[in-house]
Design a protein around this motif. Sequence first.
Motif, PDB file in Angstrom:
ATOM      1  N   THR A  59       0.812  -1.208   0.000  1.00 45.98           N
ATOM      2  CA  THR A  59       0.000   0.000   0.000  1.00 45.98           C
ATOM      3  C   THR A  59       0.846   1.258   0.000  1.00 45.98           C
ATOM      4  O   THR A  59       0.564   2.201  -0.755  1.00 45.98           O
ATOM      5  N   SER A  60       1.888   1.297   0.804  1.00 39.55           N
ATOM      6  CA  SER A  60       2.713   2.498   0.883  1.00 39.55           C
ATOM      7  C   SER A  60       3.472   2.746  -0.422  1.00 39.55           C
ATOM      8  O   SER A  60       3.562   3.883  -0.892  1.00 39.55           O
ATOM      9  N   THR A  62       2.611   1.651  -3.468  1.00 37.85           N
ATOM     10  CA  THR A  62       1.632   2.011  -4.491  1.00 37.85           C
ATOM     11  C   THR A  62       1.188   3.454  -4.327  1.00 37.85           C
ATOM     12  O   THR A  62       1.057   4.191  -5.314  1.00 37.85           O
ATOM     13  N   ALA A  63       0.962   3.877  -3.092  1.00 39.91           N
ATOM     14  CA  ALA A  63       0.555   5.266  -2.847  1.00 39.91           C
ATOM     15  C   ALA A  63       1.648   6.242  -3.278  1.00 39.91           C
ATOM     16  O   ALA A  63       1.364   7.284  -3.885  1.00 39.91           O
ATOM     17  N   LYS A  64       2.897   5.902  -3.004  1.00 42.84           N
ATOM     18  CA  LYS A  64       4.004   6.774  -3.425  1.00 42.84           C
ATOM     19  C   LYS A  64       4.099   6.843  -4.943  1.00 42.84           C
ATOM     20  O   LYS A  64       4.359   7.913  -5.504  1.00 42.84           O
ATOM     21  N   VAL A  66       1.607   6.432  -7.075  1.00 45.30           N
ATOM     22  CA  VAL A  66       0.456   7.217  -7.547  1.00 45.30           C
ATOM     23  C   VAL A  66       0.707   8.703  -7.333  1.00 45.30           C
ATOM     24  O   VAL A  66       0.444   9.527  -8.224  1.00 45.30           O
ATOM     25  N   VAL A  67       1.244   9.064  -6.191  1.00 40.47           N
ATOM     26  CA  VAL A  67       1.552  10.472  -5.919  1.00 40.47           C
ATOM     27  C   VAL A  67       2.618  10.981  -6.886  1.00 40.47           C
ATOM     28  O   VAL A  67       2.516  12.106  -7.401  1.00 40.47           O
TER      29      VAL A  67
END
Length: 96
Positions: A59-60, A62-64, A66-67
């Motif tokens: 999750t972390s 993937t979030a990075k 995406v950002v």
Amino acid sequence: MTEIVAGILILGGAIFTLIAAIGVIRLPDVLTRMHASTKAGTLGASLILAAAAMVFAETSTTAKCVVAVLFLLLTAPLAAHMIGRASLDRDRHPRL
């Protein structure tokens, strides 16, 4: 299967990034160089980041990714616009 898709995404991203680099070298003027670097470069980097998000699948991470893609999508057009304006201003005022 995930590794195969990620490999295809990385290969596609590398090809688009190579096209952007060749465009910056080969195209004749600032505006077309700017267009090549922002469009193909952003797509190439986005594909590589998408592959990283798939491979690590946390999750972390993937979030990075995406950002980072959102940051590229927001800043690349703005940077290209500013480069284009600076180029046009330089052509209007050759002493600057």
